[in-house]
Scaffold this active site. Sequence first.
Site, PDB file in Angstrom:
ATOM      1  N   ASP A  79      43.869  36.673  30.841  1.00 51.99           N
ATOM      2  CA  ASP A  79      43.260  36.225  29.594  1.00 51.99           C
ATOM      3  C   ASP A  79      44.090  35.145  28.904  1.00 51.99           C
ATOM      4  OD1 ASP A  79      45.307  38.021  29.063  1.00 51.99           O
ATOM      5  OD2 ASP A  79      44.025  39.520  28.129  1.00 51.99           O
ATOM      6  N   ASN A 108      43.670  50.584  21.656  1.00 53.26           N
ATOM      7  CA  ASN A 108      42.255  50.982  21.646  1.00 53.26           C
ATOM      8  C   ASN A 108      41.692  51.117  23.063  1.00 53.26           C
ATOM      9  OD1 ASN A 108      41.976  48.372  22.521  1.00 53.26           O
ATOM     10  ND2 ASN A 108      40.907  47.606  20.712  1.00 53.26           N
ATOM     11  N   HIS A 120      41.874  48.894  25.488  1.00 55.18           N
ATOM     12  CA  HIS A 120      41.399  47.679  26.170  1.00 55.18           C
ATOM     13  C   HIS A 120      42.273  47.345  27.378  1.00 55.18           C
ATOM     14  CE1 HIS A 120      43.836  44.760  23.353  1.00 55.18           C
ATOM     15  NE2 HIS A 120      44.552  45.078  24.400  1.00 55.18           N
ATOM     16  N   GLU A 174      37.514  44.596  24.781  1.00 56.26           N
ATOM     17  CA  GLU A 174      37.594  45.488  23.638  1.00 56.26           C
ATOM     18  C   GLU A 174      36.590  46.632  23.805  1.00 56.26           C
ATOM     19  OE1 GLU A 174      40.165  45.066  22.133  1.00 56.26           O
ATOM     20  OE2 GLU A 174      40.253  43.377  20.761  1.00 56.26           O
TER      21      GLU A 174
HETATM   22  C1  F6R Z   1      47.538  40.871  28.016  1.00 54.27           C
HETATM   23  C2  F6R Z   1      46.426  41.796  28.002  1.00 54.27           C
HETATM   24  C3  F6R Z   1      46.359  42.958  27.067  1.00 54.27           C
HETATM   25  C4  F6R Z   1      47.693  43.713  26.956  1.00 54.27           C
HETATM   26  C5  F6R Z   1      47.572  44.872  25.976  1.00 54.27           C
HETATM   27  C6  F6R Z   1      48.894  45.573  25.757  1.00 54.27           C
HETATM   28  O1  F6R Z   1      47.351  39.853  28.977  1.00 54.27           O
HETATM   29  O2  F6R Z   1      45.514  41.585  28.738  1.00 54.27           O
HETATM   30  O3  F6R Z   1      45.357  43.846  27.499  1.00 54.27           O
HETATM   31  O4  F6R Z   1      48.054  44.189  28.219  1.00 54.27           O
HETATM   32  O5  F6R Z   1      47.105  44.399  24.745  1.00 54.27           O
HETATM   33  O6  F6R Z   1      49.785  44.689  25.142  1.00 54.27           O
HETATM   34  P1  F6R Z   1      51.320  45.050  24.971  1.00 54.27           P
HETATM   35  O7  F6R Z   1      51.883  45.147  26.335  1.00 54.27           O
HETATM   36  O8  F6R Z   1      51.893  43.908  24.204  1.00 54.27           O
HETATM   37  O9  F6R Z   1      51.354  46.354  24.246  1.00 54.27           O
END
Ligand code: F6R
Length: 264
Positions: free
Chosen positions: A67, A137, A139, A144
């Site tokens: 992403d 959440n 994701h 989301e």
């Molecule tokens: C990042 C991504 C997100 C993160 C998730 C956890 O490329 O796709 O899904 O993996 O938000 O983020 P952290 O590791 O910062 O807690």
Amino acid sequence: MLVILKENAQEVGKEAARMVASAVRANPKIVLGLATGSTPLGMYEELAVLHRAGSLDFSKAASFNLDEYLGLAHDHPQSFHYFMHSNFFSHVNFSPDKIHIPDGSIRSNYSEYCDGYERSIKSAGGIDLQILGIGRNGHIGFNEPNSSLASRTRLKELTRETMEDNRRFFPPGAEIPECAITMGIGTILDARRVLILATGKSKAAAVAKAIEGPISAAVSASALQLHPEVTFIIDEDAAYALTQREYYQRVLELTKKYTPEKLA
Ligand code: F6R
């Protein structure tokens, strides 16, 4: 599904790097799916250490990031382009033409762009090993809650919760992007193998729902239950809300005994 429990975040990073390194050595032309965020940082550091020590070569590998924020130029310090280059690519030897990260600077023709990203993944032969983190959440990528479990790469609106979680990466007062380009859940499920990492208490509820809860669009990561080759690597804090920990431990021991190649 395998659940590997590690004592702390550092051990999670080491185990993930060990698995990625062994997959790269087994298939130097591997196509990796990569994630940003704080969770995989330890893994990227370990992989860079292995590369510097001469035991890991990425020159034939390709990568596709999950992403990117919409509206951020490649050199924006909070962009995932910047993150990936400063935390990983500048420390290893990927060939630049084999690195793919969604372009958050596009201003129009979003769905054509996203369809093109899907086509590039296909023409590279598909993703062999997808690395994921998980949001509070539930994701994965920026899928989301209530994303379609069949979704493909597309533009996605971020929830307030995700925007707040991301605030820590931005300077005080800066505007937080409201949308991102993200691989879909269907795109992620097409990967041949998935490694999902989680550390810290704030992820415990999402991890428990993803592993033990019903498959539901309300928790995107629960869709991974449909994938035949998923490994969760989580620390004690992130494992806190799981009810079947002893069983996962036993499964791991039995897997090592009967099908050790699965863990390589
Ligand atoms: C990042 C991504 C997100 C993160 C998730 C956890 O490329 O796709 O899904 O993996 O938000 O983020 P952290 O590791 O910062 O807690």
